[in-house]
Design a protein around this motif. Structure first.
Motif, PDB file in Angstrom:
ATOM      1  N   LEU A 128       8.594   2.997  -5.285  1.00 42.73           N
ATOM      2  CA  LEU A 128       7.159   3.042  -5.577  1.00 42.73           C
ATOM      3  C   LEU A 128       6.733   1.828  -6.396  1.00 42.73           C
ATOM      4  O   LEU A 128       5.755   1.146  -6.068  1.00 42.73           O
ATOM      5  CB  LEU A 128       6.816   4.340  -6.327  1.00 42.73           C
ATOM      6  CG  LEU A 128       5.390   4.462  -6.835  1.00 42.73           C
ATOM      7  CD1 LEU A 128       4.402   4.511  -5.683  1.00 42.73           C
ATOM      8  CD2 LEU A 128       5.208   5.691  -7.720  1.00 42.73           C
TER       9      LEU A 128
ATOM     10  N   ALA B  74       6.766  -1.340  -4.340  1.00 42.11           N
ATOM     11  CA  ALA B  74       5.676  -1.368  -3.341  1.00 42.11           C
ATOM     12  C   ALA B  74       4.334  -1.701  -3.992  1.00 42.11           C
ATOM     13  O   ALA B  74       3.592  -2.564  -3.508  1.00 42.11           O
ATOM     14  CB  ALA B  74       5.592  -0.029  -2.619  1.00 42.11           C
ATOM     15  N   VAL B  75       4.052  -1.030  -5.116  1.00 43.11           N
ATOM     16  CA  VAL B  75       2.749  -1.285  -5.764  1.00 43.11           C
ATOM     17  C   VAL B  75       2.721  -2.681  -6.392  1.00 43.11           C
ATOM     18  O   VAL B  75       1.683  -3.346  -6.404  1.00 43.11           O
ATOM     19  CB  VAL B  75       2.379  -0.198  -6.812  1.00 43.11           C
ATOM     20  CG1 VAL B  75       2.147   1.132  -6.159  1.00 43.11           C
ATOM     21  CG2 VAL B  75       3.389  -0.082  -7.912  1.00 43.11           C
TER      22      VAL B  75
ATOM     23  N   LEU C 260       4.232  -5.332  -5.250  1.00 39.46           N
ATOM     24  CA  LEU C 260       4.027  -6.283  -4.151  1.00 39.46           C
ATOM     25  C   LEU C 260       2.555  -6.300  -3.723  1.00 39.46           C
ATOM     26  O   LEU C 260       1.955  -7.365  -3.511  1.00 39.46           O
ATOM     27  CB  LEU C 260       4.915  -5.855  -2.974  1.00 39.46           C
ATOM     28  CG  LEU C 260       5.311  -6.926  -1.986  1.00 39.46           C
ATOM     29  CD1 LEU C 260       6.150  -7.999  -2.656  1.00 39.46           C
ATOM     30  CD2 LEU C 260       6.117  -6.312  -0.843  1.00 39.46           C
ATOM     31  N   GLU C 261       1.973  -5.101  -3.618  1.00 43.58           N
ATOM     32  CA  GLU C 261       0.567  -4.995  -3.212  1.00 43.58           C
ATOM     33  C   GLU C 261      -0.346  -5.678  -4.236  1.00 43.58           C
ATOM     34  O   GLU C 261      -1.281  -6.399  -3.879  1.00 43.58           O
ATOM     35  CB  GLU C 261       0.186  -3.518  -3.059  1.00 43.58           C
ATOM     36  CG  GLU C 261      -1.147  -3.334  -2.362  1.00 43.58           C
ATOM     37  CD  GLU C 261      -1.448  -1.872  -2.074  1.00 43.58           C
ATOM     38  OE1 GLU C 261      -0.526  -1.081  -1.893  1.00 43.58           O
ATOM     39  OE2 GLU C 261      -2.650  -1.551  -2.029  1.00 43.58           O
TER      40      GLU C 261
ATOM     41  N   GLU D  87      -0.066  -9.433  -4.104  1.00 40.99           N
ATOM     42  CA  GLU D  87      -0.773  -9.958  -2.939  1.00 40.99           C
ATOM     43  C   GLU D  87      -2.287  -9.943  -3.140  1.00 40.99           C
ATOM     44  O   GLU D  87      -2.979 -10.911  -2.809  1.00 40.99           O
ATOM     45  CB  GLU D  87      -0.420  -9.119  -1.729  1.00 40.99           C
ATOM     46  CG  GLU D  87      -0.747  -9.824  -0.452  1.00 40.99           C
ATOM     47  CD  GLU D  87      -0.433  -8.941   0.701  1.00 40.99           C
ATOM     48  OE1 GLU D  87       0.683  -9.028   1.201  1.00 40.99           O
ATOM     49  OE2 GLU D  87      -1.316  -8.152   1.075  1.00 40.99           O
TER      50      GLU D  87
END
Lengths: 490, 395
Positions: free
Chosen positions: B372, B375-376, B378-379, B382
């Motif tokens: 988790l 993923a967050v 990386l988001e 970006e």
């Protein structure tokens, strides 16, 4: 002899009364819904005015909306649809297109047109769906996300899209539907009027056939020229303006069209999202929302907004229409069957005591009952009339002396009602049509002639005798030969 | 306010009355005429139903066609007179003609005069408007509109207050005050908007109170309409509401302030960072970027980031990023590992906005963090890159 006839007529009388009761009930309910819809519509009209909506659109307090668009093999229309959705008149919305295992160039078209690049994205995994292959986002400020996943159907694609949505409200939109510019504004109003209580909202779906569309917008509204879409236009009007307003008022709306509906994301996830095992995922979800919230005894609303919000293309051929209606009916049956426990249960309120029974009686079995009742009634009447004619012949003329002939005639009186009379009706209608078109002439008619028929019969009899004799000879010869062979073998 | 329940009851009562009238009409048609003509009972009832249905549809269609036709005729007649009425009104506003010219015209063509008068009231300001308003009083239009406000139809009441708000307050004041407390919320909203078009001192505060106490839709609309009166409201109405013991009112006030997005000289918000209500705390943290900076705020923000309520934590993370609080980086990094995906995402986005140190922390998480967290992270990295691109593009 009298008793069976009397019981038959009693049954027939009961049947007749049942039909009258059915027709009276359905008409009374339609009338009640129509009147209720009329007063509810008037009440709705007293709400916001266009200036209020303009003020609303300027406010940063409006809730964000994520539009989820499932797409499967939509390479021809997807680009226009997404552009139209991105340009909707709403200040805070983003679009998630879920490419549901398309085998055509849907994904490539989206990547090329919106300059998408592979991106990181976190799916909250609240709802199960088929594996996601990749996520794409544009380089610029366009609020678009494309989720590429394995094929799992519309409901599965919507569930996958919900996992990437961050807004409190989620709109499910068909990729071949066109939304009105103010559609989001109209459907968000109930969520603002009753915050926390409204679980879902839908609006009027209109027929786009016959209208002019430019850049994903309906620029000129017109009725369809073709007959089939025109008939469906009337049907859509009746369905949306009549029943749904009233059912929404009774908080028993059973269907928010899959073409466009907006949902409270939290409620949707709590209810388990869209069900991918049914073809009527839109209706099933709405009924499930009702059921869950009533079981929990929570105060909630599922609302229908009587504003035109979405334009959809209706089938122009009988074949496609047949397929669509078949799917819809299957969806209705599946949804009602899945939630059959609600029916006639007082704790589900108007939903259990009125809406569900109404749908079961008049929407689910309605077509069957109608078709069955009319078929049975016409057959029974037909049989009765034909038999009466035979009885009349027997009582007056008595031209057929043998009992076998009489029985054969009675059998024919029954059989002729299954197919033969229907064909005759079709041909008669055709005759009327031809007469109206001014068709002249007799048409080719093959007559075989009475004498020839007699000769035929003689020749046929002769042939039959000869054949029988030949068969007998062959059989006997075969029998002899077989027996001789058996003997030799022994 | 007329409750939703009462409105439902009214609609149901009307529906039942209409259905009963329909049934009575069928019964009447059957017993008076059709029962005598048809021997079969079912047939006579069926024919009565069909007859009543056809008659109702016919009457409704006739009525609607007639109404349309009459409206068209009336509009056509009024259109002929309008240029002359407009001319006279302009002269009257310029005080070059006596009202006697009008009195007769308004008696014979009342609707045309009324329409033109409204048109002028909306278009003219200052002494001209006052003169036209006075004239409306002389011909008794204010009495007519006040009477219309007494109607039980919501749309008529709305129309009446929209018109009355155009007149001077000595003619309409009392009715408008009553309309601001109308039982129906949509009428109240309509009145408030109409009053704000021509606002007098003290009225903005009253309407602000209406916005705070109203439904979401009323609050959203009125918050936009009240924008020009922010400075007037900051002195009294807003501090009063922020000091209210009712946390719902406080929350609504904070939401309106957030919607305005203006720098506000308010000090009453700081104590709300420790309010007992979590939504109030979260809303107060969201507003921090719009308030004057205090030294003690950093400690409050750090305290907010470690709040047990996810909404408060997210808002405090946003506040930390807005004020550039580098000291919050370790606490935000800890939030990345929370089970709540929203908190994790907010913390990651705050870290991405906190510059090099925050981004380094996120990069570390993408490599070593939980699924988790990575993923967050990386988001967020970006989205930070995308917004930097946007800023470069904009500059």
């Amino acid at each position: 002899m009298i008793e069976p006839a009397s019981s038959f007529f009693q049954f027939f009388s009961f049947f007749e009364r049942a039909i009258i009761a059915y027709v009276a009930a359905i008409n009374a309910i339609y009338f009640f819904l129509m009147v209720l819809g009329f007063f509810a519509l008037r009440r709705y009209r007293d709400g916001l005015i266009p200036e209020d909506r303009e003020a609303l659109l300027r406010s940063p307090l409006l809730p964000e909306i994520t539009i989820v668009v499932p797409a499967h093999n939509e390479e021809l229309s997807i680009c226009e649809s997404v552009k139209a959705l991105l340009n909707l008149n709403y200040p805070k919305h983003d679009v998630i297109v879920v490419n549901d295992g398309s085998t055509d160039d849907t994904l490539r078209v989206l990547i090329d047109n919106f300059r998408l690049c592979r991106s990181a994205g976190h799916c909250d995994g609240a709802l199960p769906s088929k594996p996601v292959r990749a996520i794409y986002r544009p380089r610029g400020p366009i609020r678009l996300t494309v989720v590429d996943k394995e094929k799992g159907g519309k409901a599965d694609a919507l569930n996958a899209g919900l996992g990437f949505a961050r807004s409190p409200l989620v709109a499910a939109v068909d990729s071949d539907s066109l939304l009105e510019q103010d559609a989001l504004m109209h459907v968000v109003e109930p969520f603002l009027q009753d915050p926390g209580k409204v679980l879902a909202c839908g609006g009027i779906i209109r027929v786009v056939n016959g209208c002019s569309v430019e850049h994903g917008k309906v620029t000129r509204i017109s009725t369809p020229r073709a007959v089939l879409p025109l008939l469906q236009t009337i049907e859509y009007l009746r369905a949306f303006l009549g029943g749904r307003v009233a059912f929404s008022f009774l908080n028993s709306l059973m269907l928010i069209s899959g073409a466009f509906g907006i949902f409270n994301r939290k409620a949707l996830i709590e209810a388990g999202g869209f069900l991918s095992t049914t073809v009527g995922e839109d209706m099933e979800l709405v009924v499930r929302l009702h059921r869950r919230w009533r079981e929990r005894k929570k105060n909630y609303r599922i609302v229908f907004v009587p504003e035109p919000v979405c334009w959809t293309e209706v089938p122009e051929s009988w074949k496609v229409l047949h397929r669509q209606r078949n799917r819809w009916q299957r969806g209705t049956v599946e949804s009602l069957a899945a939630h059959r426990h609600i029916i006639l249960k007082a704790r589900f309120g108007v939903l259990g005591l009125f809406a569900m029974p109404y749908f079961v009686l008049f929407e689910m079995f309605g077509p069957l009952e109608y078709a069955f009742l009319f078929f049975v009634v016409s057959i029974l009447f037909g049989i009765l009339l034909s038999m009466s004619a035979v009885v009349l012949e027997e009582f007056t003329m008595r031209r057929y002396p043998s009992v076998a002939d009489l029985l054969r005639l009675l059998a024919a009186a029954i059989v002729e009602n299954f197919g033969y009379r229907q064909f005759l009706t079709v041909w008669r209608v055709q005759g009327v049509w031809d007469a109206l078109r001014g068709k002249r002439g007799w048409g080719a008619m093959e007559r075989r002639g009475f004498q020839r028929r007699a000769a035929d019969r003689t020749a046929k009899d002769r042939r039959r005798f000869q054949r029988r004799a030949a068969d007998r000879t062959t059989m006997e010869r075969g029998g002899f030969q077989r027996r001789a062979a058996d003997r030799t073998a022994k | 306010m007329i409750s939703e329940r009462t409105a439902h009851v009214v609609v149901f009562a009307k529906t039942l009355a209409a259905c009963a009238a329909y049934a009575a009409a069928i019964f009447l048609a059957d017993s008076v005429y059709f029962a005598k003509r048809f021997r079969a009972r079912e047939l006579s009832i069926g024919v009565s139903v069909a007859f009543v249905q056809c008659a109702v549809i016919f009457c409704m269609l006739t009525f609607s066609f007639l109404k349309k036709w009459i409206d068209q005729v009336r509009d056509r007649n009024a259109e002929r007179l309008r240029p002359r009425i407009r001319e006279l009104l302009a002269k009257y506003a310029a005080q070059s003609v006596s009202p006697a010219h009008f009195i007769e015209l308004s008696q014979t063509n009342a609707s045309a005069v009324e329409a033109c008068l409204l048109e002028s009231l909306r278009a003219v300001r200052g002494s001209g408007r006052q003169a036209i308003s006075r004239f409306a009083g002389e011909i008794g239009l204010h009495l007519k509109w006040q009477k219309e406000y007494g109607s039980r139809h919501i749309s008529r009441r709305k129309n009446a207050v929209a018109r009355l708000a155009l007149l001077s307050r000595d003619l309409s004041g009392d009715t408008l005050r009553r309309a601001l407390a109308d039982p129906d919320e949509s009428v109240r909203l309509h009145t408030a908007r109409a009053v704000l078009q021509n606002c007098h001192p003290g009225e903005a505060g009253q309407i602000f109170r209406l916005a705070v106490e109203g439904s979401d839709i009323t609050r959203i609309i009125l918050s936009e309409e009240l924008r020009p009166y922010i400075l007037e409201l900051v002195t009294e109405a807003i501090p009063t509401m922020l000091g209210s013991p009712d946390s719902k009112k406080v929350l609504c006030t904070l939401e309106i302030l957030h919607a305005w997005g203006k720098f506000l000289p308010l000090t009453g918000i700081y104590p709300l960072l420790r309010n007992h209500s979590a939504p109030v705390r979260a809303a107060a943290f969201r507003l921090l970027a719009l308030l004057p900076r205090l030294d003690s705020l950093n400690a409050e923000i750090l305290h907010g980031v470690s709040d047990s309520n996810p909404a408060v934590c997210c808002a405090a993370a946003g506040a930390a990023a807005s004020v550039g609080l580098q000291a919050a980086v370790p606490e935000l990094a800890r939030c990345l590992h929370q089970n709540d995906p929203r908190t994790a995402l907010s913390a990651a986005q705050a870290l991405a906005r906190l510059g090099a140190e925050g981004c380094r922390m996120l990069e570390k998480e993408t490599l070593n963090g939980s699924p988790l967290a990575s993923a967050v992270a990386l988001e967020a990295l970006e989205s930070a890159r995308t917004s930097r691109h946007e800023m470069v593009g904009a500059s």
